[in-house]
Scaffold this motif. Structure first.
Motif, PDB file in Angstrom:
ATOM      1  N   PHE A 141     -23.790   0.020  68.123  1.00  0.00           N
ATOM      2  CA  PHE A 141     -24.964  -0.549  68.781  1.00  0.00           C
ATOM      3  C   PHE A 141     -25.367   0.294  69.984  1.00  0.00           C
ATOM      4  O   PHE A 141     -26.565   0.539  70.224  1.00  0.00           O
ATOM      5  CB  PHE A 141     -24.669  -1.985  69.209  1.00  0.00           C
ATOM      6  CG  PHE A 141     -25.854  -2.696  69.797  1.00  0.00           C
ATOM      7  CD1 PHE A 141     -26.938  -3.052  69.011  1.00  0.00           C
ATOM      8  CD2 PHE A 141     -25.897  -2.977  71.155  1.00  0.00           C
ATOM      9  CE1 PHE A 141     -28.031  -3.694  69.559  1.00  0.00           C
ATOM     10  CE2 PHE A 141     -26.989  -3.622  71.711  1.00  0.00           C
ATOM     11  CZ  PHE A 141     -28.065  -3.986  70.911  1.00  0.00           C
ATOM     12  N   GLY A 142     -24.379   0.780  70.745  1.00  0.00           N
ATOM     13  CA  GLY A 142     -24.692   1.652  71.877  1.00  0.00           C
ATOM     14  C   GLY A 142     -25.377   2.930  71.439  1.00  0.00           C
ATOM     15  O   GLY A 142     -26.329   3.398  72.076  1.00  0.00           O
ATOM     16  N   HIS A 147     -30.319   6.195  70.845  1.00  0.00           N
ATOM     17  CA  HIS A 147     -31.255   6.885  69.953  1.00  0.00           C
ATOM     18  C   HIS A 147     -32.662   6.340  70.134  1.00  0.00           C
ATOM     19  O   HIS A 147     -33.645   7.087  70.162  1.00  0.00           O
ATOM     20  CB  HIS A 147     -30.789   6.709  68.502  1.00  0.00           C
ATOM     21  CG  HIS A 147     -31.653   7.398  67.499  1.00  0.00           C
ATOM     22  ND1 HIS A 147     -32.509   6.719  66.648  1.00  0.00           N
ATOM     23  CD2 HIS A 147     -31.816   8.715  67.214  1.00  0.00           C
ATOM     24  CE1 HIS A 147     -33.141   7.589  65.884  1.00  0.00           C
ATOM     25  NE2 HIS A 147     -32.743   8.793  66.203  1.00  0.00           N
ATOM     26  N   ARG A 148     -32.783   5.020  70.279  1.00  0.00           N
ATOM     27  CA  ARG A 148     -34.104   4.409  70.472  1.00  0.00           C
ATOM     28  C   ARG A 148     -34.715   4.848  71.788  1.00  0.00           C
ATOM     29  O   ARG A 148     -35.914   5.135  71.866  1.00  0.00           O
ATOM     30  CB  ARG A 148     -33.953   2.887  70.426  1.00  0.00           C
ATOM     31  CG  ARG A 148     -35.268   2.124  70.501  1.00  0.00           C
ATOM     32  CD  ARG A 148     -35.022   0.630  70.409  1.00  0.00           C
ATOM     33  NE  ARG A 148     -34.360   0.281  69.161  1.00  0.00           N
ATOM     34  CZ  ARG A 148     -33.816  -0.919  68.921  1.00  0.00           C
ATOM     35  NH1 ARG A 148     -33.829  -1.859  69.864  1.00  0.00           N
ATOM     36  NH2 ARG A 148     -33.242  -1.167  67.760  1.00  0.00           N
ATOM     37  N   ASN A 149     -33.893   4.929  72.853  1.00  0.00           N
ATOM     38  CA  ASN A 149     -34.409   5.370  74.151  1.00  0.00           C
ATOM     39  C   ASN A 149     -34.886   6.821  74.093  1.00  0.00           C
ATOM     40  O   ASN A 149     -35.893   7.181  74.703  1.00  0.00           O
ATOM     41  CB  ASN A 149     -33.333   5.208  75.225  1.00  0.00           C
ATOM     42  CG  ASN A 149     -33.047   3.751  75.542  1.00  0.00           C
ATOM     43  OD1 ASN A 149     -33.894   2.882  75.298  1.00  0.00           O
ATOM     44  ND2 ASN A 149     -31.872   3.460  76.067  1.00  0.00           N
ATOM     45  N   ILE A 150     -34.120   7.669  73.383  1.00  0.00           N
ATOM     46  CA  ILE A 150     -34.516   9.069  73.245  1.00  0.00           C
ATOM     47  C   ILE A 150     -35.867   9.166  72.548  1.00  0.00           C
ATOM     48  O   ILE A 150     -36.760   9.918  72.969  1.00  0.00           O
ATOM     49  CB  ILE A 150     -33.440   9.854  72.465  1.00  0.00           C
ATOM     50  CG1 ILE A 150     -32.175   9.990  73.304  1.00  0.00           C
ATOM     51  CG2 ILE A 150     -33.966  11.238  72.067  1.00  0.00           C
ATOM     52  CD1 ILE A 150     -31.007  10.597  72.539  1.00  0.00           C
ATOM     53  N   ARG A 151     -36.040   8.410  71.450  1.00  0.00           N
ATOM     54  CA  ARG A 151     -37.320   8.438  70.725  1.00  0.00           C
ATOM     55  C   ARG A 151     -38.457   7.944  71.606  1.00  0.00           C
ATOM     56  O   ARG A 151     -39.576   8.487  71.564  1.00  0.00           O
ATOM     57  CB  ARG A 151     -37.221   7.592  69.460  1.00  0.00           C
ATOM     58  CG  ARG A 151     -36.382   8.216  68.355  1.00  0.00           C
ATOM     59  CD  ARG A 151     -36.515   7.443  67.077  1.00  0.00           C
ATOM     60  NE  ARG A 151     -36.118   6.060  67.256  1.00  0.00           N
ATOM     61  CZ  ARG A 151     -36.323   5.098  66.354  1.00  0.00           C
ATOM     62  NH1 ARG A 151     -36.944   5.366  65.231  1.00  0.00           N
ATOM     63  NH2 ARG A 151     -35.897   3.861  66.578  1.00  0.00           N
ATOM     64  N   THR A 152     -38.187   6.904  72.409  1.00  0.00           N
ATOM     65  CA  THR A 152     -39.231   6.381  73.293  1.00  0.00           C
ATOM     66  C   THR A 152     -39.638   7.427  74.318  1.00  0.00           C
ATOM     67  O   THR A 152     -40.835   7.644  74.564  1.00  0.00           O
ATOM     68  CB  THR A 152     -38.740   5.101  74.005  1.00  0.00           C
ATOM     69  OG1 THR A 152     -38.431   4.103  73.023  1.00  0.00           O
ATOM     70  CG2 THR A 152     -39.813   4.571  74.944  1.00  0.00           C
ATOM     71  N   ARG A 153     -38.652   8.105  74.921  1.00  0.00           N
ATOM     72  CA  ARG A 153     -38.975   9.138  75.911  1.00  0.00           C
ATOM     73  C   ARG A 153     -39.748  10.288  75.266  1.00  0.00           C
ATOM     74  O   ARG A 153     -40.699  10.816  75.860  1.00  0.00           O
ATOM     75  CB  ARG A 153     -37.687   9.659  76.556  1.00  0.00           C
ATOM     76  CG  ARG A 153     -37.011   8.679  77.493  1.00  0.00           C
ATOM     77  CD  ARG A 153     -35.973   9.379  78.355  1.00  0.00           C
ATOM     78  NE  ARG A 153     -34.906   9.961  77.562  1.00  0.00           N
ATOM     79  CZ  ARG A 153     -33.793   9.321  77.221  1.00  0.00           C
ATOM     80  NH1 ARG A 153     -33.597   8.071  77.599  1.00  0.00           N
ATOM     81  NH2 ARG A 153     -32.860   9.934  76.507  1.00  0.00           N
TER      82      ARG A 153
END
Length: 524
Positions: A141-142, A147-153
């Motif tokens: 989950f971490g 990965h989601r934060n990287i894609r958002t940035r």
């Protein structure tokens, strides 16, 4: 078992602890040490756990959110296509996957009796133990959240770059980014000579063709045969990576031809990004201009104008016909001097083609037909200087007027939707709308020089083009000169001498057909 990327392996020995090393990176750069670090961590963990590595599944340039079964290197192992193994070993849980669902798919390997080892956990995972199962899921989950934060940035940076009229990401085919310092910010974008020349050539060939035989698919096959780097491999080479041998496809060529990126515009999802003035943001000289793109769009979005190009690589694939019943010839064989040779033959009567009931179904050795076709074609046309049609772009006034009208309409529609109701916005709208009106008035007052074709000599003869090309290129030459090959029977009441005749599809060229038919036959 051989090693992969200097990573040691030992043979499978059925000891129960023969492990497959799993390494993965979303992006590989020349300076990265992650592959080596992952290798060392896996080998150390395997040694401490009493196991040994029998193979490596190294998936570089592969997202951690991808389905493990579809990964190029790991997938075949999971499907049982690479031999036996007792478990998986990775440097960390996030190397197995950065998505909870995909990571759990790999964890199911333990349900099949296989071991699961990661260097960030002491010993093998026991997912039947609730505490270890919770720990494993927490790590997954971490990794997913990271990965989601990287894609958002990344998305935010891309949006900011587009808003500022700056490039983000890799260049389109035919272009290259120029940085003043290694690893620095892109200073400007310009045409990349080799790929730009390739794109302009297939665009020229597509527009020049009037027979319908030159298509995006035939061009893809031509470029693949010529071993021209495909756009994906070209991009890899531009960034210092090894090509993978990818093939060209018709859809890729069509996308290049129709994309606004080929006009030198900053694009998002294939469409030009508009700047503050309402016009597309140009970042480089285009591979061609708007009228050329309009011609390509018209060419590639309508039904083919003629017969489909033959797919075979033989000289007479799709171009040989029976001289008696006019049906296309098929590949066959014939006996010759006690042997069997490949041949072209008419099968119309056997296939029950209407009107072919009395056809003697002539047949001739393939090599003989190729030789006679080449000899007679070059005897008639070999000395002709090869001409090519060139597209003259014109000044694009008509397209400029259309673009300005479209830009003004967008502004009017936005104003009608209430986007410029504020005082400052309304003032900007009036200023930009008036400026566009002045540009439109100036464009309408400019005499148009329409785009069109003109013919220029290449300095090469037809014979030189014929000798330099392959059979597919030679077929195009035959089609361009309207020549096709007729096969007549060698004996019987319908025999003809010569039995192999070159004629023309142009009904007004009867004299040319007579000359070709009278060309000397091959000596026995």
């Amino acid at each position: 078992m051989t090693s992969t990327n200097d990573a040691p392996v030992t043979p499978y020995d059925g000891c129960g602890r023969c492990l497959l090393g799993v390494r993965r990176l979303s992006r590989v750069q020349a300076a990265t040490s992650s592959p080596a670090r992952q290798r060392d961590a896996i080998l150390d963990a395997a040694e401490r756990a009493g196991g040994h590595i029998i193979g490596w599944a190294d998936d570089w340039e592969v997202s951690g959110a991808s389905d493990p079964l579809t990964r190029p290197k790991l997938g075949p192992w999971l499907k049982g296509q690479r031999g036996p193994y007792d478990g998986l070993a990775a440097s960390a849980v996030d190397r197995l996957g950065r998505d909870v669902l995909e990571g759990l798919r790999l964890a199911k390997e333990t349900n099949a009796g296989r071991l699961l080892l990661t260097a960030d956990h002491p010993g093998f995972w026991d997912l039947d133990d609730p505490s270890q199962e919770i720990e494993f899921n927490a790590k997954l989950f971490g990794a997913q959240i990271e990965h989601r934060n990287i894609r958002t940035r990344n998305r935010e940076r891309a949006v900011q770059a587009r808003t500022a009229g700056e490039v983000a990401g890799r260049p389109a085919y035919g272009f290259m980014h120029v940085r003043l310092a290694h690893g620095g910010k892109v200073d400007h974008t310009e045409n990349e000579p080799d790929s730009a020349a390739t794109a302009r050539e297939f665009a020229r060939r597509l527009l020049a063709d009037e027979t319908g035989r030159v298509t995006v698919d035939s061009e893809a096959a031509r470029l693949t045969r010529a071993e021209v780097l495909s756009p994906s491999d070209w991009s890899r080479v531009m960034y210092g990576k090894e090509p993978t041998g990818g093939r060209w496809s018709g859809n890729v060529i069509k996308r290049i031809c129709l994309s606004d990126a080929s006009l030198g515009y900053l694009t998002h999802k294939g469409k030009a990004v508009l700047g503050p003035d309402g016009h597309p943001v140009r970042i480089a000289p285009g591979l061609w201009d708007r009228p050329t793109q309009a011609a390509l769009t018209k060419k590639l979005t309508k039904a083919p104008a003629g017969p489909r190009a033959a797919k075979g690589e033989l000289l007479l694939s799709g171009g040989g016909f029976c001289g008696i019943c006019a049906v296309r010839l098929y590949r066959s064989t014939t006996s010759h001097k006690g042997g069997i040779l490949p041949a072209w033959a008419c099968k119309a009567r056997t296939d029950g083609v209407k009107g072919s009931e009395e056809c003697p179904q002539p047949v001739a050795p393939l090599a003989e037909m190729d030789e006679l076709t080449e000899r007679r074609f070059l005897a008639e046309f070999g000395g002709v200087e090869f001409m090519t049609r060139v597209w003259e772009q014109g000044n694009g006034v008509a397209q400029r007027i259309a673009d300005l009208k479209a830009d003004r309409k967008r502004l009017r529609d936005d104003r009608a939707a209430g986007l410029y109701d504020e005082t400052d916005d309304a003032e900007w709208f009036r200023r930009e709308y008036a400026r566009m009106g002045e540009e439109l008035k100036a464009a309408e007052a400019t005499p148009e020089k329409p785009a069109g074709w003109y013919t220029v000599p290449t300095g090469r003869t037809v014979a030189a083009e014929w000798q330099a090309g392959d059979n597919v290129t030679r077929r195009e030459l035959l089609a361009e000169f309207g020549v096709r090959v007729l096969l007549f029977p060698a004996r019987g009441p319908l025999k003809r001498d010569p039995r192999i005749v070159l004629t023309t599809t142009d009904p007004a060229a009867e004299e040319l057909a007579d000359v070709l038919a009278a060309a000397p036959a091959h000596a026995a």
